[in-house]
Design an enzyme around this catalytic site. Structure first.
Site, PDB file in Angstrom:
ATOM      1  N   ASP A  36       0.710  -1.673  -0.006  1.00  0.00           N
ATOM      2  CA  ASP A  36       0.052  -0.311  -0.502  1.00  0.00           C
ATOM      3  C   ASP A  36       0.750   1.116   0.364  1.00  0.00           C
ATOM      4  O   ASP A  36       1.948   0.778   0.458  1.00  0.00           O
ATOM      5  CB  ASP A  36      -1.003   0.144   1.478  1.00  0.00           C
ATOM      6  CG  ASP A  36      -2.491   0.606   1.447  1.00  0.00           C
ATOM      7  OD1 ASP A  36      -3.095   0.139   1.089  1.00  0.00           O
ATOM      8  OD2 ASP A  36      -1.969   2.412   1.203  1.00  0.00           O
ATOM      9  N   ASP A  62       3.970   2.840  -4.138  1.00  0.00           N
ATOM     10  CA  ASP A  62       3.170   3.201  -5.145  1.00  0.00           C
ATOM     11  C   ASP A  62       2.578   2.995  -6.113  1.00  0.00           C
ATOM     12  O   ASP A  62       3.470   3.047  -7.094  1.00  0.00           O
ATOM     13  CB  ASP A  62       3.457   5.005  -4.936  1.00  0.00           C
ATOM     14  CG  ASP A  62       2.193   5.569  -5.572  1.00  0.00           C
ATOM     15  OD1 ASP A  62       1.283   5.889  -6.304  1.00  0.00           O
ATOM     16  OD2 ASP A  62       2.384   7.550  -5.373  1.00  0.00           O
ATOM     17  N   VAL A  63       1.148   2.547  -6.485  1.00  0.00           N
ATOM     18  CA  VAL A  63       1.722   1.683  -8.126  1.00  0.00           C
ATOM     19  C   VAL A  63       1.160   2.537  -8.893  1.00  0.00           C
ATOM     20  O   VAL A  63       1.284   2.547 -10.183  1.00  0.00           O
ATOM     21  CB  VAL A  63      -0.241   1.345  -7.652  1.00  0.00           C
ATOM     22  CG1 VAL A  63      -0.029  -0.344  -6.872  1.00  0.00           C
ATOM     23  CG2 VAL A  63      -1.119   1.663  -7.731  1.00  0.00           C
ATOM     24  N   SER A 142     -14.951  -3.063 -11.601  1.00  0.00           N
ATOM     25  CA  SER A 142     -15.686  -2.374 -10.832  1.00  0.00           C
ATOM     26  C   SER A 142     -17.288  -2.663 -11.215  1.00  0.00           C
ATOM     27  O   SER A 142     -16.879  -2.288 -12.677  1.00  0.00           O
ATOM     28  CB  SER A 142     -15.729  -0.803 -10.216  1.00  0.00           C
ATOM     29  OG  SER A 142     -17.078  -0.387 -10.184  1.00  0.00           O
ATOM     30  N   TYR A 155     -13.071   7.476 -12.963  1.00  0.00           N
ATOM     31  CA  TYR A 155     -12.840   6.629 -12.208  1.00  0.00           C
ATOM     32  C   TYR A 155     -13.683   5.451 -13.279  1.00  0.00           C
ATOM     33  O   TYR A 155     -13.582   4.223 -13.758  1.00  0.00           O
ATOM     34  CB  TYR A 155     -14.276   6.240 -10.983  1.00  0.00           C
ATOM     35  CG  TYR A 155     -14.263   4.958 -10.322  1.00  0.00           C
ATOM     36  CD1 TYR A 155     -13.165   4.843  -9.181  1.00  0.00           C
ATOM     37  CD2 TYR A 155     -15.611   4.262 -10.071  1.00  0.00           C
ATOM     38  CE1 TYR A 155     -12.739   3.837  -8.444  1.00  0.00           C
ATOM     39  CE2 TYR A 155     -15.520   2.763  -9.479  1.00  0.00           C
ATOM     40  CZ  TYR A 155     -14.389   2.389  -8.822  1.00  0.00           C
ATOM     41  OH  TYR A 155     -14.430   1.769  -8.088  1.00  0.00           O
ATOM     42  N   LYS A 159     -11.259   1.649 -15.303  1.00  0.00           N
ATOM     43  CA  LYS A 159     -12.337   0.742 -15.027  1.00  0.00           C
ATOM     44  C   LYS A 159     -12.656   0.355 -16.234  1.00  0.00           C
ATOM     45  O   LYS A 159     -12.576  -1.035 -16.092  1.00  0.00           O
ATOM     46  CB  LYS A 159     -13.370   0.733 -14.025  1.00  0.00           C
ATOM     47  CG  LYS A 159     -12.850   1.134 -12.343  1.00  0.00           C
ATOM     48  CD  LYS A 159     -12.223   0.633 -11.496  1.00  0.00           C
ATOM     49  CE  LYS A 159     -11.336   0.393 -10.298  1.00  0.00           C
ATOM     50  NZ  LYS A 159     -10.557  -0.211  -9.437  1.00  0.00           N
TER      51      LYS A 159
END
Ligand SMILES: NC(=O)c1ccc[n+]([C@@H]2O[C@H](COP(=O)([O-])OP(=O)(O)OC[C@H]3O[C@@H](n4cnc5c(N)ncnc54)[C@H](O)[C@@H]3O)[C@@H](O)[C@H]2O)c1
Length: 260
Positions: A36, A62-63, A142, A155, A159
């Site tokens: 994370d 941190d991705v 999602s 968002y 997704k």
């Protein structure tokens, strides 16, 4: 113990769905690297799981920074000897009016939800190919990947793109015995939900009115799907995204009869 002798990496694992998936993988016998960007939350989560007797380790990454994803995958190999399951779960949601979205907002969401997951797939796949015994990569999508909700446009766009990461990677990596699958949860009771999607009572009522199950989902119910997809029980599944959503998507815009 269907994940016995497997090594799993979970991003965004300090809380919520990521933590629930890490716990479930560990309960199913895997050794798990939790990662994370929130170092403090991560330490707490790992201490909690270790206290329950699980073989877990923490790695802060941190991705949105590609080198950090690579370091995370390298860490899993150094710590536990391999990587068999990669869950690209880290994600953020910005709730805002469509016309107010700035270039910076757009880039921030894409860097974490879409680019982060893409390079998570790529880094894990390279390590799995080097190991030569396949693996499973799961992307946390999602229902918003399929629904055009303008209040969370960035968002939803990220997704939607993520489902294509899952599809294209599944085809590219099938010859290497690597399955790539997605999970598209409906409305799950986590911090993200409270801060982003569920900011007032009216919104809550609206969400439940479109959820045939009549309740929010639990993170553990998403983790159960992740466990299945990660296991050999799903050995013929690749490229697909499964939707634990209490019936939200299949209801679509057919609203139930109002109560008499
Ligand atoms: N909660 C829901 O209803 C719901 C529904 C569908 C999909 N999802 C997806 O599930 C995933 C987890 O959501 P959640 O509800 O548990 O959210 P959450 O906000 O509770 O947890 C997300 C975690 O990701 C971490 N994170 C954020 N940015 C990061 C970064 N750049 N690098 C590494 N870690 C980072 C956060 O610190 C946090 O610990 C997300 O991808 C989200 O889009 C959630």
């Amino acid at each position: 113990m269907r994940l016995k002798n497997r090594v799993a990496v979970v991003t965004g694992a300090a809380r919520g769905i990521g933590l629930a998936c890490a716990r479930r993988f560990a309960e199913d016998g895997a050794r798990v690297v939790l990662s994370d960007v929130n170092a403090e939350g991560l330490d707490e989560a790992v201490a909690q799981l270790a206290g329950e007797g699980h073989d877990v380790a923490a790695f802060v990454a941190d991705v949105s920074v590609v080198e950090e994803i690579q370091k995370l995958v390298d860490f899993a190999g150094a710590k536990f000897g391999s990587i068999d399951i990669m869950l690209n779960n880290a994600g953020i949601a910005l709730t805002q009016d469509f016309l107010t979205i700035t270039e910076a907002d757009f880039d921030t969401v894409m860097a974490i939800n879409l680019r982060g997951a893409f390079f998570g797939v790529q880094a894990a796949a390279k390590a799995m190919i080097a190991q030569g015994r396949g693996g499973v990569i799961i992307n946390m999508s999602s229902i918003n990947s399929r629904m055009a909700n303008p209040s969370v446009a960035t968002y939803a766009i990220s997704k939607g793109g993520l489902n294509q990461v899952t599809g294209t990677a599944a085809v590219a990596l099938a010859p290497h015995g690597i399955r790539v699958v997605g999970i598209g949860p409906g409305t799950i009771a986590t911090e993200m939900l409270k801060m982003g999607f569920l900011t007032n009572e009216a919104q809550g009522k609206m969400i439940l009115s479109r959820t045939p199950a009549g309740r929010l989902g639990e993170a553990s119910e998403v983790a159960a799907v992740a466990s299945f997809l990660a296991s050999d029980d799903a050995s013929y599944m690749t490229g697909q995204t499964l939707y634990p959503d209490g019936g939200r998507m299949i209801l679509n815009y057919v609203m139930p009869e109002p109560e008499q």
